[in-house]
Scaffold this motif. Structure first.
Motif, PDB file in Angstrom:
ATOM      1  N   THR A  17       0.840  -1.199   0.000  1.00 35.97           N
ATOM      2  CA  THR A  17       0.000   0.000   0.000  1.00 35.97           C
ATOM      3  C   THR A  17       0.877   1.251   0.000  1.00 35.97           C
ATOM      4  OG1 THR A  17      -0.118  -0.031   2.407  1.00 35.97           O
ATOM      5  CG2 THR A  17      -1.935  -1.086   1.219  1.00 35.97           C
ATOM      6  N   MET A  18       0.350   2.297  -0.611  1.00 29.82           N
ATOM      7  CA  MET A  18       1.015   3.606  -0.537  1.00 29.82           C
ATOM      8  C   MET A  18       0.328   4.380   0.589  1.00 29.82           C
ATOM      9  SD  MET A  18       1.487   4.690  -4.510  1.00 29.82           S
ATOM     10  CE  MET A  18       2.357   3.633  -5.673  1.00 29.82           C
ATOM     11  N   PRO A  19       1.073   5.186   1.332  1.00 30.42           N
ATOM     12  CA  PRO A  19       0.456   5.906   2.448  1.00 30.42           C
ATOM     13  C   PRO A  19      -0.717   6.764   2.003  1.00 30.42           C
ATOM     14  CG  PRO A  19       2.699   6.708   2.001  1.00 30.42           C
ATOM     15  CD  PRO A  19       2.499   5.492   1.185  1.00 30.42           C
ATOM     16  N   ARG A  20      -1.747   6.810   2.848  1.00 35.66           N
ATOM     17  CA  ARG A  20      -2.937   7.612   2.521  1.00 35.66           C
ATOM     18  C   ARG A  20      -2.878   8.935   3.262  1.00 35.66           C
ATOM     19  NH1 ARG A  20      -8.116   3.792   3.253  1.00 35.66           N
ATOM     20  NH2 ARG A  20      -9.130   5.677   2.463  1.00 35.66           N
ATOM     21  N   GLU A 200      -1.072  25.998  -4.232  1.00 33.15           N
ATOM     22  CA  GLU A 200       0.386  26.075  -4.380  1.00 33.15           C
ATOM     23  C   GLU A 200       0.861  25.083  -5.439  1.00 33.15           C
ATOM     24  OE1 GLU A 200       3.042  24.288  -1.514  1.00 33.15           O
ATOM     25  OE2 GLU A 200       1.352  23.577  -0.347  1.00 33.15           O
ATOM     26  N   VAL A 201       1.958  25.439  -6.086  1.00 34.52           N
ATOM     27  CA  VAL A 201       2.594  24.490  -7.005  1.00 34.52           C
ATOM     28  C   VAL A 201       3.387  23.531  -6.121  1.00 34.52           C
ATOM     29  CG1 VAL A 201       4.243  24.183  -8.891  1.00 34.52           C
ATOM     30  CG2 VAL A 201       2.749  26.189  -8.851  1.00 34.52           C
ATOM     31  N   SER A 202       2.887  22.300  -6.001  1.00 40.75           N
ATOM     32  CA  SER A 202       3.530  21.372  -5.059  1.00 40.75           C
ATOM     33  C   SER A 202       4.461  20.384  -5.760  1.00 40.75           C
ATOM     34  CB  SER A 202       2.465  20.582  -4.288  1.00 40.75           C
ATOM     35  OG  SER A 202       1.758  19.731  -5.179  1.00 40.75           O
ATOM     36  N   THR A 203       4.194  20.111  -7.047  1.00 38.37           N
ATOM     37  CA  THR A 203       4.895  19.010  -7.712  1.00 38.37           C
ATOM     38  C   THR A 203       5.214  19.353  -9.161  1.00 38.37           C
ATOM     39  OG1 THR A 203       3.484  17.547  -6.381  1.00 38.37           O
ATOM     40  CG2 THR A 203       4.789  16.511  -8.112  1.00 38.37           C
ATOM     41  N   ILE A 204       6.459  19.093  -9.550  1.00 35.44           N
ATOM     42  CA  ILE A 204       6.874  19.209 -10.960  1.00 35.44           C
ATOM     43  C   ILE A 204       7.338  17.816 -11.382  1.00 35.44           C
ATOM     44  CG2 ILE A 204       8.434  20.337 -12.594  1.00 35.44           C
ATOM     45  CD1 ILE A 204       6.787  22.425 -11.212  1.00 35.44           C
ATOM     46  N   LEU A 205       6.830  17.350 -12.521  1.00 33.13           N
ATOM     47  CA  LEU A 205       7.220  16.022 -13.008  1.00 33.13           C
ATOM     48  C   LEU A 205       7.820  16.151 -14.399  1.00 33.13           C
ATOM     49  CD1 LEU A 205       7.158  12.889 -12.713  1.00 33.13           C
ATOM     50  CD2 LEU A 205       4.879  12.945 -13.746  1.00 33.13           C
ATOM     51  N   LEU A 206       9.031  15.647 -14.568  1.00 34.35           N
ATOM     52  CA  LEU A 206       9.692  15.693 -15.881  1.00 34.35           C
ATOM     53  C   LEU A 206       9.241  14.504 -16.719  1.00 34.35           C
ATOM     54  CD1 LEU A 206      13.161  16.667 -14.463  1.00 34.35           C
ATOM     55  CD2 LEU A 206      11.816  18.076 -16.010  1.00 34.35           C
ATOM     56  N   GLN A 233      11.970  13.167  -7.894  1.00 34.01           N
ATOM     57  CA  GLN A 233      13.182  12.439  -8.307  1.00 34.01           C
ATOM     58  C   GLN A 233      12.867  11.509  -9.479  1.00 34.01           C
ATOM     59  OE1 GLN A 233      16.331  13.030  -7.228  1.00 34.01           O
ATOM     60  NE2 GLN A 233      15.274  14.711  -6.163  1.00 34.01           N
ATOM     61  N   ALA A 234      11.663  10.928  -9.457  1.00 36.04           N
ATOM     62  CA  ALA A 234      11.250  10.043 -10.554  1.00 36.04           C
ATOM     63  C   ALA A 234      11.087  10.868 -11.829  1.00 36.04           C
ATOM     64  CB  ALA A 234       9.935   9.357 -10.202  1.00 36.04           C
ATOM     65  N   VAL A 235      11.625  10.345 -12.923  1.00 32.25           N
ATOM     66  CA  VAL A 235      11.535  11.022 -14.226  1.00 32.25           C
ATOM     67  C   VAL A 235      10.886  10.040 -15.203  1.00 32.25           C
ATOM     68  CG1 VAL A 235      12.918  11.930 -16.131  1.00 32.25           C
ATOM     69  CG2 VAL A 235      13.567  12.438 -13.787  1.00 32.25           C
ATOM     70  N   ALA A 262       5.808   2.223 -16.916  1.00 33.54           N
ATOM     71  CA  ALA A 262       4.965   1.871 -15.762  1.00 33.54           C
ATOM     72  C   ALA A 262       5.752   2.014 -14.461  1.00 33.54           C
ATOM     73  CB  ALA A 262       4.439   0.445 -15.909  1.00 33.54           C
ATOM     74  N   THR A 263       6.997   1.532 -14.475  1.00 31.34           N
ATOM     75  CA  THR A 263       7.832   1.624 -13.273  1.00 31.34           C
ATOM     76  C   THR A 263       8.048   3.075 -12.867  1.00 31.34           C
ATOM     77  OG1 THR A 263       8.993  -0.351 -14.047  1.00 31.34           O
ATOM     78  CG2 THR A 263      10.022   0.860 -12.256  1.00 31.34           C
ATOM     79  N   SER A 264       8.297   3.931 -13.865  1.00 32.74           N
ATOM     80  CA  SER A 264       8.559   5.351 -13.578  1.00 32.74           C
ATOM     81  C   SER A 264       7.327   6.025 -12.973  1.00 32.74           C
ATOM     82  CB  SER A 264       8.967   6.085 -14.850  1.00 32.74           C
ATOM     83  OG  SER A 264      10.082   5.459 -15.430  1.00 32.74           O
ATOM     84  N   TYR A 265       6.154   5.752 -13.537  1.00 34.76           N
ATOM     85  CA  TYR A 265       4.927   6.352 -12.995  1.00 34.76           C
ATOM     86  C   TYR A 265       4.615   5.799 -11.599  1.00 34.76           C
ATOM     87  CZ  TYR A 265       3.457   9.355 -16.810  1.00 34.76           C
ATOM     88  OH  TYR A 265       3.378  10.385 -17.723  1.00 34.76           O
ATOM     89  N   PHE A 266       4.922   4.522 -11.390  1.00 31.85           N
ATOM     90  CA  PHE A 266       4.732   3.930 -10.067  1.00 31.85           C
ATOM     91  C   PHE A 266       5.619   4.648  -9.035  1.00 31.85           C
ATOM     92  CE2 PHE A 266       6.461   0.871  -6.944  1.00 31.85           C
ATOM     93  CZ  PHE A 266       5.294   0.554  -6.256  1.00 31.85           C
ATOM     94  N   GLU A 267       6.878   4.889  -9.418  1.00 33.14           N
ATOM     95  CA  GLU A 267       7.811   5.585  -8.507  1.00 33.14           C
ATOM     96  C   GLU A 267       7.349   7.021  -8.242  1.00 33.14           C
ATOM     97  OE1 GLU A 267      11.480   5.145 -10.594  1.00 33.14           O
ATOM     98  OE2 GLU A 267      11.784   3.066  -9.924  1.00 33.14           O
ATOM     99  N   ALA A 268       6.837   7.676  -9.281  1.00 34.83           N
ATOM    100  CA  ALA A 268       6.345   9.050  -9.117  1.00 34.83           C
ATOM    101  C   ALA A 268       5.143   9.075  -8.163  1.00 34.83           C
ATOM    102  CB  ALA A 268       5.951   9.635 -10.473  1.00 34.83           C
ATOM    103  N   ALA A 269       4.228   8.112  -8.323  1.00 31.30           N
ATOM    104  CA  ALA A 269       3.038   8.041  -7.451  1.00 31.30           C
ATOM    105  C   ALA A 269       3.456   7.794  -6.003  1.00 31.30           C
ATOM    106  CB  ALA A 269       2.103   6.927  -7.932  1.00 31.30           C
ATOM    107  N   GLN A 270       4.435   6.913  -5.839  1.00 32.85           N
ATOM    108  CA  GLN A 270       4.920   6.606  -4.480  1.00 32.85           C
ATOM    109  C   GLN A 270       5.517   7.852  -3.824  1.00 32.85           C
ATOM    110  OE1 GLN A 270       7.614   3.260  -4.544  1.00 32.85           O
ATOM    111  NE2 GLN A 270       6.646   2.430  -2.716  1.00 32.85           N
ATOM    112  N   GLU A 271       6.274   8.600  -4.616  1.00 34.84           N
ATOM    113  CA  GLU A 271       6.896   9.827  -4.102  1.00 34.84           C
ATOM    114  C   GLU A 271       5.837  10.859  -3.700  1.00 34.84           C
ATOM    115  OE1 GLU A 271      10.514  12.513  -5.723  1.00 34.84           O
ATOM    116  OE2 GLU A 271      10.201  10.650  -6.847  1.00 34.84           O
ATOM    117  N   ILE A 272       4.812  11.008  -4.541  1.00 30.23           N
ATOM    118  CA  ILE A 272       3.726  11.954  -4.243  1.00 30.23           C
ATOM    119  C   ILE A 272       3.009  11.537  -2.956  1.00 30.23           C
ATOM    120  CG2 ILE A 272       1.425  12.696  -5.029  1.00 30.23           C
ATOM    121  CD1 ILE A 272       2.624  12.719  -7.907  1.00 30.23           C
ATOM    122  N   ALA A 273       2.748  10.228  -2.827  1.00 26.37           N
ATOM    123  CA  ALA A 273       2.047   9.725  -1.637  1.00 26.37           C
ATOM    124  C   ALA A 273       2.873   9.970  -0.371  1.00 26.37           C
ATOM    125  CB  ALA A 273       1.758   8.232  -1.799  1.00 26.37           C
ATOM    126  N   GLU A 274       4.179   9.710  -0.458  1.00 24.12           N
ATOM    127  CA  GLU A 274       5.039   9.878   0.729  1.00 24.12           C
ATOM    128  C   GLU A 274       5.179  11.353   1.100  1.00 24.12           C
ATOM    129  OE1 GLU A 274       8.475   7.678  -0.439  1.00 24.12           O
ATOM    130  OE2 GLU A 274       7.489   5.743  -0.053  1.00 24.12           O
TER     131      GLU A 274
END
Length: 285
Positions: A17-20, A200-206, A233-235, A262-274
């Motif tokens: 699970t990713m943190p809620r 606020e601008v909270s997140t920038i994704l490359l 960090q995820a790109v 898929a792996t990159s988007y998964f890492e990005a989602a995890q980072e956003i959740a954390e």
């Protein structure tokens, strides 16, 4: 390795699970430049979070309806859509559709009717806050609400900015990427000053990163120097699977879960959740 990644991303057992977040995070995915991966980012982040225990709503605010297509949600003429919520005050829960095959994920589709909403909204009372009211009145609880914006800075995008607490900006790793970004930031600041002080601008994704070019590296360094910690960090690399998935009515998460995209988007989602769990106070203050 690919099979292991696929299992981690599809999470069939539901164990990972990713943190809620403590409160609903309403994120507007915006960039007035077209073709930077707004819809792809919205769809894949939403699916990744939903597959890992979060309740997610996607609001498709682009008249092209690409997010609805990517989630395989019907959005032909006659289907109740976000236009009905904005113009006719239809409650959001009557329009939201459960996304087939992905528990915890719902989508408010956009039909071609939305193309005229920009003009019709001009004469509507409290036109900038129609979407905010519709989301606030939703009876269920979501962990995340993602709003996919059209590639412009009109009234639909303003509605998204007023409804959101956070802006996620996808930036393509290309020469023109930073052009026009100032205008977007200025508009966000105007909305913050006059309509939505919490924004606020909270997140920038490359996105669309091509490791073979010096240019991608240079753009990445520019963006990181300018925006600092807001850049994930995820790109997201250029990946054929990411481009193919929508034609099958899927996200890359379910279309090819072992792919680099898929792996990159998964890492990005995890980072956003954390990040959301670490700093809930500043965002909702």
């Amino acid at each position: 390795m690919e099979a292991m990644r696929a299992v981690q991303i599809l999470n069939p057992s539901g164990e990972v699970t990713m943190p809620r977040p403590e409160r609903t995070r309403v994120m507007c995915v915006a960039n007035q430049k077209g073709g930077v991966g707004k819809t792809t980012t919205t769809v894949n982040l939403a699916v990744a979070l939903a597959l890992h225990g979060n309740r997610v709503l996607v609001v498709d605010l682009d008249p092209q309806g690409n997010a609805s297509t990517g989630l395989n949600v019907p959005h032909h003429t006659g289907v109740p859509d976000v236009y009905d919520c904005l113009i006719n005050s239809v409650p959001l829960e009557e329009v939201a559709q459960a996304v087939e095959g992905i528990p915890n994920l719902w989508c408010v589709p956009a039909t071609i009717d939305l193309a005229g909403a920009e003009i019709e909204l001009v004469s509507v009372v409290a036109r900038e806050s129609r979407l905010a009211r519709a989301i606030a009145a939703y009876p269920g609880h979501f962990d995340y609400v993602f709003i996919d914006c059209p590639p412009s800075l009109g009234l639909l995008t303003v509605n998204a900015l007023v409804a959101a607490q956070e802006v996620l900006i996808p930036i393509q790793c290309e020469y023109y990427a930073l052009e026009g970004l100032n205008q977007l930031i200025n508009n966000i600041n105007l909305v913050r000053q006059h309509l939505n002080p919490r924004l606020e601008v909270s997140t920038i994704l490359l996105t669309m990163y091509d490791r073979r070019t010096r240019l991608a590296d240079a753009v990445e360094q520019d963006v990181r120097n300018h925006f600092g910690d807001k850049v994930l960090q995820a790109v997201i690399p250029r990946n054929v699977r990411v481009s193919e998935a929508p034609s099958y009515g899927q996200s890359v998460m379910t279309y090819d879960p072992g792919s680099r995209g898929a792996t990159s988007y998964f890492e990005a989602a995890q980072e956003i959740a954390e990040r959301g769990v670490k700093e809930p106070v500043s965002r909702n203050a």
